[in-house]
Design a protein around this motif. Sequence first.
Motif, PDB file in Angstrom:
ATOM      1  N   LEU A 353      18.329  19.956  12.618  1.00 26.98           N
ATOM      2  CA  LEU A 353      19.448  20.145  12.176  1.00 26.98           C
ATOM      3  C   LEU A 353      20.079  21.537  12.802  1.00 26.98           C
ATOM      4  N   LEU A 354      21.282  21.668  13.302  1.00 27.89           N
ATOM      5  CA  LEU A 354      21.534  22.694  13.281  1.00 27.89           C
ATOM      6  C   LEU A 354      23.193  23.465  12.632  1.00 27.89           C
ATOM      7  N   LEU A 355      22.660  24.345  11.701  1.00 27.52           N
ATOM      8  CA  LEU A 355      22.836  25.270  10.899  1.00 27.52           C
ATOM      9  C   LEU A 355      24.153  26.110  11.151  1.00 27.52           C
ATOM     10  N   PRO A 356      25.048  26.290  11.300  1.00 29.99           N
ATOM     11  CA  PRO A 356      26.055  26.926  11.338  1.00 29.99           C
ATOM     12  C   PRO A 356      26.734  27.923  10.386  1.00 29.99           C
ATOM     13  N   GLN A 357      26.523  29.785  11.074  1.00 33.60           N
ATOM     14  CA  GLN A 357      26.235  30.803  10.178  1.00 33.60           C
ATOM     15  C   GLN A 357      27.619  31.365  10.276  1.00 33.60           C
ATOM     16  N   GLY A 358      27.284  32.424   9.691  1.00 37.63           N
ATOM     17  CA  GLY A 358      29.476  33.061  10.268  1.00 37.63           C
ATOM     18  C   GLY A 358      29.885  32.858   9.125  1.00 37.63           C
ATOM     19  N   GLY A 359      30.786  33.680   9.104  1.00 39.25           N
ATOM     20  CA  GLY A 359      31.640  33.689   7.650  1.00 39.25           C
ATOM     21  C   GLY A 359      31.538  34.834   6.741  1.00 39.25           C
ATOM     22  N   ALA A 360      30.866  34.953   5.601  1.00 36.85           N
ATOM     23  CA  ALA A 360      30.815  35.680   5.208  1.00 36.85           C
ATOM     24  C   ALA A 360      29.177  36.428   5.010  1.00 36.85           C
ATOM     25  N   LEU A 361      28.076  35.668   5.334  1.00 34.10           N
ATOM     26  CA  LEU A 361      27.119  35.809   6.427  1.00 34.10           C
ATOM     27  C   LEU A 361      27.306  36.688   7.613  1.00 34.10           C
ATOM     28  N   ALA A 362      27.911  36.863   7.686  1.00 37.74           N
ATOM     29  CA  ALA A 362      28.009  37.551   9.015  1.00 37.74           C
ATOM     30  C   ALA A 362      28.375  38.678   9.102  1.00 37.74           C
ATOM     31  N   ARG A 363      29.423  38.835   7.966  1.00 40.68           N
ATOM     32  CA  ARG A 363      30.062  40.115   7.779  1.00 40.68           C
ATOM     33  C   ARG A 363      29.117  40.759   6.762  1.00 40.68           C
ATOM     34  N   GLY A 364      27.848  40.619   5.873  1.00 37.93           N
ATOM     35  CA  GLY A 364      27.520  41.171   4.616  1.00 37.93           C
ATOM     36  C   GLY A 364      26.906  42.523   5.588  1.00 37.93           C
ATOM     37  N   ALA A 365      26.346  43.205   4.183  1.00 42.01           N
ATOM     38  CA  ALA A 365      25.842  44.405   4.457  1.00 42.01           C
ATOM     39  C   ALA A 365      24.392  43.744   5.651  1.00 42.01           C
ATOM     40  N   ALA A 366      24.701  45.099   6.731  1.00 43.40           N
ATOM     41  CA  ALA A 366      23.670  45.220   7.700  1.00 43.40           C
ATOM     42  C   ALA A 366      22.153  45.522   7.061  1.00 43.40           C
ATOM     43  N   ASN A 367      22.096  46.734   6.514  1.00 38.78           N
ATOM     44  CA  ASN A 367      21.174  47.198   6.336  1.00 38.78           C
ATOM     45  C   ASN A 367      19.837  46.452   5.618  1.00 38.78           C
ATOM     46  N   TYR A 368      20.532  45.238   4.493  1.00 39.61           N
ATOM     47  CA  TYR A 368      18.980  44.686   4.053  1.00 39.61           C
ATOM     48  C   TYR A 368      18.002  43.849   5.133  1.00 39.61           C
ATOM     49  N   PRO A 369      17.075  43.705   5.301  1.00 36.88           N
ATOM     50  CA  PRO A 369      16.197  43.264   5.871  1.00 36.88           C
ATOM     51  C   PRO A 369      15.946  41.302   6.080  1.00 36.88           C
ATOM     52  N   VAL A 370      17.771  40.989   6.649  1.00 36.99           N
ATOM     53  CA  VAL A 370      17.787  40.134   7.355  1.00 36.99           C
ATOM     54  C   VAL A 370      18.002  39.351   8.306  1.00 36.99           C
ATOM     55  N   PRO A 371      17.777  40.460   9.573  1.00 36.91           N
ATOM     56  CA  PRO A 371      18.468  40.417  10.888  1.00 36.91           C
ATOM     57  C   PRO A 371      19.207  39.201  11.277  1.00 36.91           C
ATOM     58  N   TRP A 372      18.229  37.910  10.636  1.00 39.59           N
ATOM     59  CA  TRP A 372      18.947  36.506  11.236  1.00 39.59           C
ATOM     60  C   TRP A 372      20.349  35.884  11.138  1.00 39.59           C
ATOM     61  N   ARG A 373      20.853  37.029  10.264  1.00 33.66           N
ATOM     62  CA  ARG A 373      22.072  36.545   9.867  1.00 33.66           C
ATOM     63  C   ARG A 373      23.707  37.209  11.051  1.00 33.66           C
ATOM     64  N   SER A 374      22.957  37.540  11.861  1.00 34.61           N
ATOM     65  CA  SER A 374      23.723  38.046  12.344  1.00 34.61           C
ATOM     66  C   SER A 374      23.928  36.740  13.524  1.00 34.61           C
ATOM     67  N   ALA A 375      23.495  35.614  13.479  1.00 32.52           N
ATOM     68  CA  ALA A 375      23.062  34.667  14.979  1.00 32.52           C
ATOM     69  C   ALA A 375      24.259  33.515  13.822  1.00 32.52           C
ATOM     70  N   PRO A 376      25.274  33.242  14.882  1.00 33.31           N
ATOM     71  CA  PRO A 376      25.908  32.384  14.438  1.00 33.31           C
ATOM     72  C   PRO A 376      25.050  30.789  14.206  1.00 33.31           C
ATOM     73  N   TRP A 377      24.422  30.610  14.849  1.00 39.00           N
ATOM     74  CA  TRP A 377      23.520  28.941  14.626  1.00 39.00           C
ATOM     75  C   TRP A 377      22.132  29.060  14.533  1.00 39.00           C
ATOM     76  N   ALA A 378      21.756  28.171  13.578  1.00 39.17           N
ATOM     77  CA  ALA A 378      20.299  28.487  13.733  1.00 39.17           C
ATOM     78  C   ALA A 378      19.953  27.094  13.656  1.00 39.17           C
ATOM     79  N   VAL A 379      18.665  26.776  14.511  1.00 38.45           N
ATOM     80  CA  VAL A 379      18.207  24.949  14.704  1.00 38.45           C
ATOM     81  C   VAL A 379      16.888  25.072  13.897  1.00 38.45           C
ATOM     82  N   HIS A 380      16.674  24.382  13.217  1.00 38.38           N
ATOM     83  CA  HIS A 380      15.934  23.953  12.574  1.00 38.38           C
ATOM     84  C   HIS A 380      15.307  22.364  12.438  1.00 38.38           C
ATOM     85  N   PRO A 381      14.119  22.593  12.844  1.00 38.14           N
ATOM     86  CA  PRO A 381      13.395  21.328  12.549  1.00 38.14           C
ATOM     87  C   PRO A 381      12.587  21.553  11.428  1.00 38.14           C
ATOM     88  N   LEU A 382      12.745  20.219  10.169  1.00 37.49           N
ATOM     89  CA  LEU A 382      12.479  19.743   9.198  1.00 37.49           C
ATOM     90  C   LEU A 382      11.505  18.424   9.034  1.00 37.49           C
TER      91      LEU A 382
END
Length: 463
Positions: A353-382
């Motif tokens: 899998l290649l998952l797109p991020q961005g949109g509201a995900l990228a614009r959300g609160a930066a202070n939560y402990p979810v640093p991966w949210r800033s990436a535009p793409w996620a690669v996910h071998p399932l």
Amino acid sequence: MASHEVNGAVLAGLRAGFAGELITPGDPSYDEHRSVFNAMIDRRPAVIACCTTAEDIGRAVRWAREEGLEIAVRGGGHGVAGTAVNDGGLVVDLRRMNGATVDPESRTARVGGGATMGDLDRAAGAHGLATTGGRVSTTGVGGYTLGGGSGWLERKYGLTCENLLEVELVTAAGETVRASGAENPELFWALHGGGGNFGVVTSFTFRLHELPAFSFGLLLWRPEAGPEVMRAYRDFMAAAPDEVGGALLYLTGPPEEFVPAHLRDRMACACLITYAGPVARAREVIAPMLRLGHEGELIADMPYADFQCMLDDPPGYRNYWSAEYLAELPDRAVDAFCVRAGDMVVPSPSQHLLLPQGGALARGAANYPVPWRSAPWAVHPLGLWEDPADDARARQWARDLRADMRPWSIGAVNLNFIGDEGGERVVAGVGADNHARLAAVKAAYDPDNVFRGNHNIGSGRAA
């Protein structure tokens, strides 16, 4: 006392006043209750406490600590590492606490700690509402939300944890506390990505959003078309509205009418495009992808909850997952991703899998402990497969894909997408600065690290 048995007289101390059901080895339903979706996990707890109330949970936690038993917490049991069960300890099983009550006026939902996304999706969908949920209906709301909560609707509505309004949980001391923006705010912050380190959640309250229509398109090509399709998808998503979600993936073509015969039970390149709106509008939006000469298609309106069920992970398979989050997706990364798809264990339900991020995900609160949210793409071998002889090959495929993508990685990772990959990856999942802050919250609510069957933060003290 045997390693997987608890003396009946000792167990009587838990049974007295326990409203739920206690299951032990030898009970007819024991094997059913100890099983999780990942067939690689075969653990035998001493006691499975099927709780129905917060009082049951508190009693079970206090009793297990008095008896020196390790505690595991089971919501949906969907975590790939299998930490929802243990060997010789006590499992706090929340699955009977699976209610989902919706207030359509305030557009909120109160959801039990043992609910699955299907429970929430159905309850909210009955009122034309939804919130970001897991990508399958069988995902447990608890572990998923506490890990951040990434799903098809995140580009429109943000992460699931960002739609969290209040949490009720039982602490390591067996006490019930609430956390929200106004009450125990530091704990509430920690529950936005810090996982199950801080207690057993009995209920979540979520913000819901209007979703009167939902549609999707699934397009299929021969695998050799992958690089061209992936480049086009990269450019398509760069301009896509927030309503668009989905994935570019390699998979085994299912035996469905819309799949050409030459792609059934064979590897195919696929593009799944989800749209938070009607199918007529979706067709307009995805027009660039429809011009690429696909060989199979399914484009339709479908209730969101039904769509989620359509993608459910089949039970009984062995599972290994991992992930890498990318700062960019240049042509070299595209080519490496497509070449590595050839190492998938097929035919099987495995997905590359290649998952797109961005949109509201990228614009959300930066202070939560979810640093991966800033990436535009996620690669996910399932990886999902049946034969234990394929274990090493499937693991290596996932690890090799991560290695291929590392030149473009931001270093952060969604902990919900991986199993046990060591302490460094836990830090990468929450961020180094956040990890220190989470450890302080852990020390306040679970100083003895009672809840350690997870991507563990630790508190500096041994259990």
